[in-house]
Design a protein around this motif. Structure first.
Motif, mmCIF file in Angstrom:
data_model
loop_
_atom_site.group_PDB
_atom_site.id
_atom_site.type_symbol
_atom_site.label_atom_id
_atom_site.label_comp_id
_atom_site.label_asym_id
_atom_site.label_seq_id
_atom_site.Cartn_x
_atom_site.Cartn_y
_atom_site.Cartn_z
ATOM 1 N N LYS A 109 2.212 9.721 -10.625
ATOM 2 C CA LYS A 109 1.386 9.642 -12.539
ATOM 3 C C LYS A 109 1.886 8.108 -12.554
ATOM 4 C CE LYS A 109 0.194 14.380 -12.818
ATOM 5 N NZ LYS A 109 1.318 14.747 -11.884
ATOM 6 N N MET A 110 1.851 6.854 -12.672
ATOM 7 C CA MET A 110 2.521 6.190 -12.593
ATOM 8 C C MET A 110 1.277 4.844 -12.717
ATOM 9 S SD MET A 110 6.684 5.437 -10.603
ATOM 10 C CE MET A 110 7.329 4.421 -12.002
ATOM 11 N N LEU A 111 0.120 4.910 -11.700
ATOM 12 C CA LEU A 111 -0.231 3.895 -11.547
ATOM 13 C C LEU A 111 -2.016 3.922 -12.220
ATOM 14 C CD1 LEU A 111 -1.404 4.115 -7.872
ATOM 15 C CD2 LEU A 111 0.339 2.628 -8.822
ATOM 16 N N GLN A 112 -2.289 2.870 -13.177
ATOM 17 C CA GLN A 112 -3.085 2.459 -13.849
ATOM 18 C C GLN A 112 -4.491 3.560 -13.354
ATOM 19 O OE1 GLN A 112 -3.591 1.338 -17.201
ATOM 20 N NE2 GLN A 112 -1.031 1.171 -16.791
ATOM 21 N N LYS B 264 0.528 -0.714 -0.318
ATOM 22 C CA LYS B 264 -0.326 0.239 -0.016
ATOM 23 C C LYS B 264 0.722 1.717 -0.051
ATOM 24 C CE LYS B 264 -2.941 0.900 3.805
ATOM 25 N NZ LYS B 264 -3.428 0.874 4.452
ATOM 26 N N GLU B 265 1.657 1.054 1.225
ATOM 27 C CA GLU B 265 3.352 2.655 0.826
ATOM 28 C C GLU B 265 3.097 2.565 -0.727
ATOM 29 O OE1 GLU B 265 3.121 4.765 3.488
ATOM 30 O OE2 GLU B 265 1.085 3.739 4.079
ATOM 31 N N CYS B 266 4.083 1.138 -0.875
ATOM 32 C CA CYS B 266 4.472 1.323 -2.653
ATOM 33 C C CYS B 266 3.496 1.726 -3.690
ATOM 34 C CB CYS B 266 5.299 0.327 -3.079
ATOM 35 S SG CYS B 266 5.502 0.089 -4.388
ATOM 36 N N LEU B 267 2.239 1.557 -3.143
ATOM 37 C CA LEU B 267 1.363 1.972 -4.364
ATOM 38 C C LEU B 267 0.872 3.540 -3.766
ATOM 39 C CD1 LEU B 267 -1.454 -0.655 -4.478
ATOM 40 C CD2 LEU B 267 0.205 0.307 -6.456
ATOM 41 N N LYS B 268 1.168 3.796 -2.326
ATOM 42 C CA LYS B 268 1.206 5.397 -2.566
ATOM 43 C C LYS B 268 2.268 6.840 -3.002
ATOM 44 C CE LYS B 268 -1.076 4.619 1.239
ATOM 45 N NZ LYS B 268 -1.387 5.297 3.412
ATOM 46 N N CYS C 139 -6.648 1.723 -10.301
ATOM 47 C CA CYS C 139 -5.776 1.472 -9.401
ATOM 48 C C CYS C 139 -5.493 3.377 -9.135
ATOM 49 C CB CYS C 139 -4.266 1.251 -9.884
ATOM 50 S SG CYS C 139 -3.166 0.800 -8.914
ATOM 51 N N LYS C 140 -5.353 4.275 -9.337
ATOM 52 C CA LYS C 140 -4.530 5.863 -9.026
ATOM 53 C C LYS C 140 -6.093 5.829 -8.130
ATOM 54 C CE LYS C 140 -4.550 10.287 -10.247
ATOM 55 N NZ LYS C 140 -4.876 11.527 -11.039
ATOM 56 N N GLN C 141 -7.763 5.848 -8.711
ATOM 57 C CA GLN C 141 -8.653 5.658 -7.987
ATOM 58 C C GLN C 141 -8.720 5.154 -6.369
ATOM 59 O OE1 GLN C 141 -12.400 5.958 -9.892
ATOM 60 N NE2 GLN C 141 -13.500 6.378 -8.697
ATOM 61 N N ALA C 142 -8.356 4.199 -6.928
ATOM 62 C CA ALA C 142 -8.819 3.424 -5.383
ATOM 63 C C ALA C 142 -7.791 3.726 -4.198
ATOM 64 C CB ALA C 142 -8.718 1.951 -6.279
ATOM 65 N N VAL C 143 -6.141 3.837 -4.610
ATOM 66 C CA VAL C 143 -4.957 4.974 -3.939
ATOM 67 C C VAL C 143 -5.779 5.363 -2.997
ATOM 68 C CG1 VAL C 143 -2.533 5.391 -3.520
ATOM 69 C CG2 VAL C 143 -3.863 2.881 -4.623
#
Length: 186
Positions: A13-16, A3-7, A19-23
């Protein structure tokens, strides 16, 4: 850790899109109730018990209380908690909707005074609201809370330049060139 990695990747601006919306939603949820972020809650629990235990837990007020204490009397907040709060301040500054108080109390004023910024660059909305604070009335509880949120956000920006996104963007090269040896939060 995932989760920290995704944040981290979110602001780069690397997420799909999904996924961006969920994070983004997860971040808003965590910033509303510190208990959701286990790492922050664990590190800050002694400070919460000491300074903020009377506040409603899921209102964003506990986090505001900790931020306030960190700004006023940083030595009274544990080192790990201070570090996490500093990172949280920066995260909140990257999009006005991440700041629970601003999102809840200033939505109307954002639409009225800063709608172009909200669309073009959400990280500059708080500065826009601060620039227009005289246009925000003092007579309603919501407006008073909005003004208080702007005041707190500006205090964060004075505490740690990384949370002033306008300054961070405009001075990125000079900061790297001249201030590379300064630790975050100094």
């Amino acid at each position: 850790k995932a989760k920290e990695c995704l944040k981290e990747k979110l602001d780069k601006k690397m997420l799909q899109p999904d996924c961006k919306q969920a994070v983004e939603e997860q971040i808003k949820f965590e910033l509303q109730d510190i208990r959701i972020n286990y790492r922050a809650f664990k590190a800050c629990k002694p400070s919460i018990e000491k300074f903020c235990k009377e506040l409603p837990k899921a209102s964003g007020e506990v986090l505001n209380c900790l931020f306030s204490k960190m700004i006023d009397t940083p030595k009274e907040i544990g080192k790990m908690c201070r570090s996490i709060l500093g990172t949280t301040m920066v995260m909140q500054s990257k999009d006005w909707k991440r700041n629970y108080r601003i999102r809840r109390s200033c939505k109307l004023h954002v639409q009225e005074l800063c709608s172009d910024k909200a669309i073009d660059d959400p990280s500059t909305v708080i500065n826009c609201l601060a620039d227009n604070i005289k246009k925000i009335p003092k007579d309603t509880p919501e407006s008073k809370n909005c003004r208080r949120g702007i005041f707190f956000a500006m205090q964060y920006q004075l505490q740690d330049g990384r949370s002033n996104m306008e300054l961070a963007k405009k001075c990125k090269a000079d900061n790297a060139k001249f201030c590379n040896d300064v630790n975050p939060g100094q």
